[in-house]
Design an enzyme around this catalytic site. Structure first.
Site, PDB file in Angstrom:
ATOM      1  N   GLY A 221       0.833  -1.208   0.000  1.00 31.51           N
ATOM      2  CA  GLY A 221       0.000   0.000   0.000  1.00 31.51           C
ATOM      3  C   GLY A 221       0.855   1.240   0.000  1.00 31.51           C
TER       4      GLY A 221
ATOM      5  N   SER B 154       2.998  -1.385  -4.256  1.00 35.55           N
ATOM      6  CA  SER B 154       1.710  -0.717  -4.488  1.00 35.55           C
ATOM      7  C   SER B 154       1.291  -0.900  -5.932  1.00 35.55           C
ATOM      8  CB  SER B 154       1.820   0.780  -4.179  1.00 35.55           C
ATOM      9  OG  SER B 154       0.593   1.408  -4.513  1.00 35.55           O
TER      10      SER B 154
ATOM     11  N   CYS C  78     -17.658   5.556   5.038  1.00 32.47           N
ATOM     12  CA  CYS C  78     -17.004   6.795   4.614  1.00 32.47           C
ATOM     13  C   CYS C  78     -18.123   7.758   4.224  1.00 32.47           C
ATOM     14  CB  CYS C  78     -16.081   6.469   3.430  1.00 32.47           C
ATOM     15  SG  CYS C  78     -15.136   7.872   2.870  1.00 32.47           S
TER      16      CYS C  78
ATOM     17  N   CYS D 198     -11.237  15.981  11.882  1.00 31.16           N
ATOM     18  CA  CYS D 198     -11.367  16.228  10.436  1.00 31.16           C
ATOM     19  C   CYS D 198     -12.066  17.558  10.178  1.00 31.16           C
ATOM     20  CB  CYS D 198     -12.065  15.097   9.710  1.00 31.16           C
ATOM     21  SG  CYS D 198     -13.302  14.263  10.604  1.00 31.16           S
TER      22      CYS D 198
ATOM     23  N   LYS E 101      -8.305  23.605   5.773  1.00 30.36           N
ATOM     24  CA  LYS E 101      -8.397  22.357   4.992  1.00 30.36           C
ATOM     25  C   LYS E 101      -7.516  22.453   3.747  1.00 30.36           C
ATOM     26  CE  LYS E 101     -11.707  18.994   3.179  1.00 30.36           C
ATOM     27  NZ  LYS E 101     -11.655  17.815   4.026  1.00 30.36           N
TER      28      LYS E 101
HETATM   29  C1  LIG Z   1     -13.647  10.883  -1.076  1.00 26.28           C
HETATM   30  C2  LIG Z   1     -12.938  10.668   0.233  1.00 26.28           C
HETATM   31  C3  LIG Z   1     -12.705  11.756   1.073  1.00 26.28           C
HETATM   32  C4  LIG Z   1     -12.047  11.570   2.289  1.00 26.28           C
HETATM   33  N1  LIG Z   1     -11.854  12.660   3.096  1.00 26.28           N
HETATM   34  C5  LIG Z   1     -11.146  12.512   4.237  1.00 26.28           C
HETATM   35  C6  LIG Z   1     -10.871  13.653   5.051  1.00 26.28           C
HETATM   36  O1  LIG Z   1     -11.278  14.779   4.743  1.00 26.28           O
HETATM   37  N2  LIG Z   1     -10.145  13.455   6.176  1.00 26.28           N
HETATM   38  C7  LIG Z   1      -9.689  12.223   6.536  1.00 26.28           C
HETATM   39  O2  LIG Z   1      -9.015  12.106   7.570  1.00 26.28           O
HETATM   40  N3  LIG Z   1      -9.939  11.124   5.792  1.00 26.28           N
HETATM   41  C8  LIG Z   1     -10.653  11.242   4.657  1.00 26.28           C
HETATM   42  N4  LIG Z   1     -10.918  10.145   3.876  1.00 26.28           N
HETATM   43  C9  LIG Z   1     -10.436   8.830   4.310  1.00 26.28           C
HETATM   44  C10 LIG Z   1      -8.976   8.627   3.893  1.00 26.28           C
HETATM   45  O3  LIG Z   1      -8.819   8.885   2.531  1.00 26.28           O
HETATM   46  C11 LIG Z   1      -8.553   7.200   4.242  1.00 26.28           C
HETATM   47  O4  LIG Z   1      -8.638   7.071   5.647  1.00 26.28           O
HETATM   48  C12 LIG Z   1      -7.136   6.908   3.804  1.00 26.28           C
HETATM   49  O5  LIG Z   1      -6.985   7.053   2.418  1.00 26.28           O
HETATM   50  C13 LIG Z   1      -6.788   5.486   4.235  1.00 26.28           C
HETATM   51  O6  LIG Z   1      -5.460   5.225   3.918  1.00 26.28           O
HETATM   52  P1  LIG Z   1      -4.961   3.717   3.710  1.00 26.28           P
HETATM   53  O7  LIG Z   1      -3.486   3.804   3.555  1.00 26.28           O
HETATM   54  O8  LIG Z   1      -5.504   2.841   4.784  1.00 26.28           O
HETATM   55  O9  LIG Z   1      -5.671   3.201   2.366  1.00 26.28           O
HETATM   56  P2  LIG Z   1      -5.829   3.840   0.920  1.00 26.28           P
HETATM   57  O10 LIG Z   1      -5.658   5.309   0.930  1.00 26.28           O
HETATM   58  O11 LIG Z   1      -7.106   3.293   0.384  1.00 26.28           O
HETATM   59  O12 LIG Z   1      -4.616   3.213   0.101  1.00 26.28           O
HETATM   60  C14 LIG Z   1      -4.521   1.857  -0.222  1.00 26.28           C
HETATM   61  C15 LIG Z   1      -3.201   1.619  -0.941  1.00 26.28           C
HETATM   62  O13 LIG Z   1      -3.060   0.231  -1.176  1.00 26.28           O
HETATM   63  C16 LIG Z   1      -2.771  -0.005  -2.564  1.00 26.28           C
HETATM   64  N5  LIG Z   1      -3.351  -1.323  -2.890  1.00 26.28           N
HETATM   65  C17 LIG Z   1      -4.638  -1.716  -2.742  1.00 26.28           C
HETATM   66  N6  LIG Z   1      -4.768  -3.010  -3.143  1.00 26.28           N
HETATM   67  C18 LIG Z   1      -3.530  -3.415  -3.523  1.00 26.28           C
HETATM   68  C19 LIG Z   1      -3.023  -4.641  -4.036  1.00 26.28           C
HETATM   69  N7  LIG Z   1      -3.802  -5.711  -4.226  1.00 26.28           N
HETATM   70  N8  LIG Z   1      -1.712  -4.705  -4.348  1.00 26.28           N
HETATM   71  C20 LIG Z   1      -0.886  -3.638  -4.169  1.00 26.28           C
HETATM   72  N9  LIG Z   1      -1.328  -2.450  -3.691  1.00 26.28           N
HETATM   73  C21 LIG Z   1      -2.632  -2.347  -3.371  1.00 26.28           C
HETATM   74  C22 LIG Z   1      -3.441   1.167  -3.280  1.00 26.28           C
HETATM   75  O14 LIG Z   1      -2.869   1.354  -4.558  1.00 26.28           O
HETATM   76  C23 LIG Z   1      -3.121   2.306  -2.299  1.00 26.28           C
HETATM   77  O15 LIG Z   1      -1.794   2.765  -2.514  1.00 26.28           O
HETATM   78  C24 LIG Z   1     -11.606  10.280   2.666  1.00 26.28           C
HETATM   79  C25 LIG Z   1     -11.836   9.181   1.817  1.00 26.28           C
HETATM   80  C26 LIG Z   1     -12.491   9.371   0.614  1.00 26.28           C
HETATM   81  C27 LIG Z   1     -12.731   8.196  -0.295  1.00 26.28           C
END
Ligand SMILES: Cc1cc2nc3c(=O)[nH]c(=O)nc-3n(C[C@H](O)[C@H](O)[C@H](O)COP(=O)(O)OP(=O)(O)OC[C@H]3O[C@@H](n4cnc5c(N)ncnc54)[C@H](O)[C@@H]3O)c2cc1C
Length: 400
Positions: free
Chosen positions: A7, A33, A158, A341, A376
């Site tokens: 990730g 990733s 979400c 947030c 923000k």
């Molecule tokens: C529209 C939107 C708005 C948001 N607004 C806010 C906000 O204002 N404030 C806030 O705090 N949070 C917000 N969030 C939530 C925030 O974006 C998430 O909490 C955060 O992105 C989570 O991070 P993560 O690393 O867990 O996963 P993700 O950001 O989902 O990243 C997952 C990673 O894993 C990789 N991956 C997935 N599957 C595989 C695989 N099979 N093989 C290799 N790589 C893989 C992807 O390419 C990516 O790099 C928002 C979310 C969305 C969708």
């Protein structure tokens, strides 16, 4: 030792940078990733509105990781074999001593017929391609406006971005003098506005009800969407709401690579202990949206627990500390999650803070003002600047 991190977003980068800091140059760290770039996901609603381009909110992972002597493999993981300690991608098999899974979510669009955009006529904000599709559809919609339904499917977690989109759409339409042509209905599984899957923040319920009423945004709570067509959103035990543009955020599940490797719960989310270590596999940690966290309470229509980027970084800091302690020696730590947030309301922002995130709480506050909109925007710039330089940030600093 070889540590694999899957990730390249908030969770994976925070773990990789924190581990490099804690372990020095002695151990190998490799990040895998499926995307070559980091994207600041919280800005996707602005991409959908045409207020940001993808290039403004993303950067290439390879140069940053290389500067920190973290290996990078751009590939989709298809299976994890915890018995052999191997990760399989389409092109190669990678061995590990420790694995950190930060793979985020898969949108469970199959749960509601018509959820889109690539499975049906609905629109979504959950990923860069979906936000770009939403922007193109929005541009076309402005030439021929009509009714809109904005909200979330049953079981969504979400939820904040759906509120942001409703406020942003209102703001953009009012500025163009088009708002009178667009009846907007906000549909949510939450038992009341401002629940957000965490039981509310301060006076969020009264505040959001007032703000929606002031903007003539109609709302339906405890509402379950049955299906979405190009003309309407059909509710379970309820009316069909006319809609020419439906922005409905889905329920989430874990990614297929995790679910199909037998590492997740029935929804594919990863069960972890208080140290963010997999409950059955001591060499595997998991952080962020990939982790299984139960809902705060039972609600008439299911609403799941959100995992924000801020919470993801807190989890990543704890996991990195504990993994480093496994290798170097030292006591494991844990931490009660808090949430902070800022909700974009188009012309203002709402800052929300809850500590701990699960009620009952020591602090639960909401504050409104134009300054929060500026905060923000500034946070987006700061976060991109910080991660581009390989700085894991204050959440990891708290643990030393
Ligand atoms: C529209 C939107 C708005 C948001 N607004 C806010 C906000 O204002 N404030 C806030 O705090 N949070 C917000 N969030 C939530 C925030 O974006 C998430 O909490 C955060 O992105 C989570 O991070 P993560 O690393 O867990 O996963 P993700 O950001 O989902 O990243 C997952 C990673 O894993 C990789 N991956 C997935 N599957 C595989 C695989 N099979 N093989 C290799 N790589 C893989 C992807 O390419 C990516 O790099 C928002 C979310 C969305 C969708």
């Amino acid at each position: 030792m070889r540590i694999l991190v899957i990730g390249g977003s908030f969770g994976g980068l925070t773990v990789a940078f924190s581990l490099r800091q804690k372990l020095g140059a002695r151990h190998e760290i490799v990040l895998v990733s499926k995307e070559a770039r980091f994207t600041f996901i919280p800005s996707l609603p602005w991409v959908a509105m045409g207020w940001r381009r993808m290039a403004d909110i993303s950067f290439d992972l390879a140069p940053v990781l290389s500067r920190w002597k973290v290996g990078f493999v751009e590939a989709a993981v298809i299976r994890i074999d915890p018995a052999k300690k191997q990760v399989h991608t389409a092109v190669e098999t990678l061995d590990y001593d420790y694995l950190v899974i930060a793979t985020g979510h898969r949108s469970a669009n199959e749960a509601v017929p018509g959820l889109g955009p690539f499975d049906g006529p609905g629109h979504s904000l959950m990923s860069p391609p979906e936000a770009e599709e939403a922007r193109e559809a929005w541009t076309a919609f402005l030439d021929s406006p009509g009714p809109m339904v904005i909200g979330c499917a049953p079981g969504a977690s979400c939820i904040g971005p759906a509120y942001e989109f409703a406020f942003e759409v209102h703001h953009a339409l009012a500025r163009r003098g088009l708002r009178h042509k667009v009846p907007i209905v906000f549909v949510t599984p939450e038992p009341h506005l401002g629940h957000f899957g965490v039981g509310g923040f301060g006076k969020a319920r009264q505040f959001l009800e007032g703000e929606f009423e002031a903007r003539d945004i109609r709302y339906r709570t405890s509402a379950a969407i049955a299906s979405i067509s190009a003309e309407a959103v059909q509710l379970v035990d309820g009316p069909s709401l006319p809609s020419r543009y439906s922005m409905i955020l889905p329920a989430l599940s874990g990614v297929r690579a995790v679910a199909e490797s037998g590492l997740g719960n029935p929804k594919g989310f990863i069960p972890v202990d208080a140290h963010y270590r997999h409950k059955d596999h001591p060499a595997i940690y998991a952080v962020g949206v990939a982790v299984a966290l139960p809902p705060v309470e039972e609600t008439p229509v299911p609403v799941n627990f959100p995992k924000t980027s801020n919470m993801t970084r807190q989890m990543a800091a704890v996991a990195a500390h504990n993994l480093a302690a496994d290798i170097l020696g030292g006591a494991p730590v844990t931490r009660t999650l808090s949430a902070e947030c800022i909700l974009d309301m188009g012309d203002r922002g709402a800052h929300m803070f809850a500590d701990p995130i699960r009620p009952p709480r020591n602090r639960s506050e909401m504050s409104i003002g134009r300054r929060w909109l500026w905060a923000k925007r500034a946070y987006e710039r700061y976060c991109l600047w910080r991660l581009k330089r390989g700085w894991a940030g204050p959440a990891s600093g708290l643990l030393g």
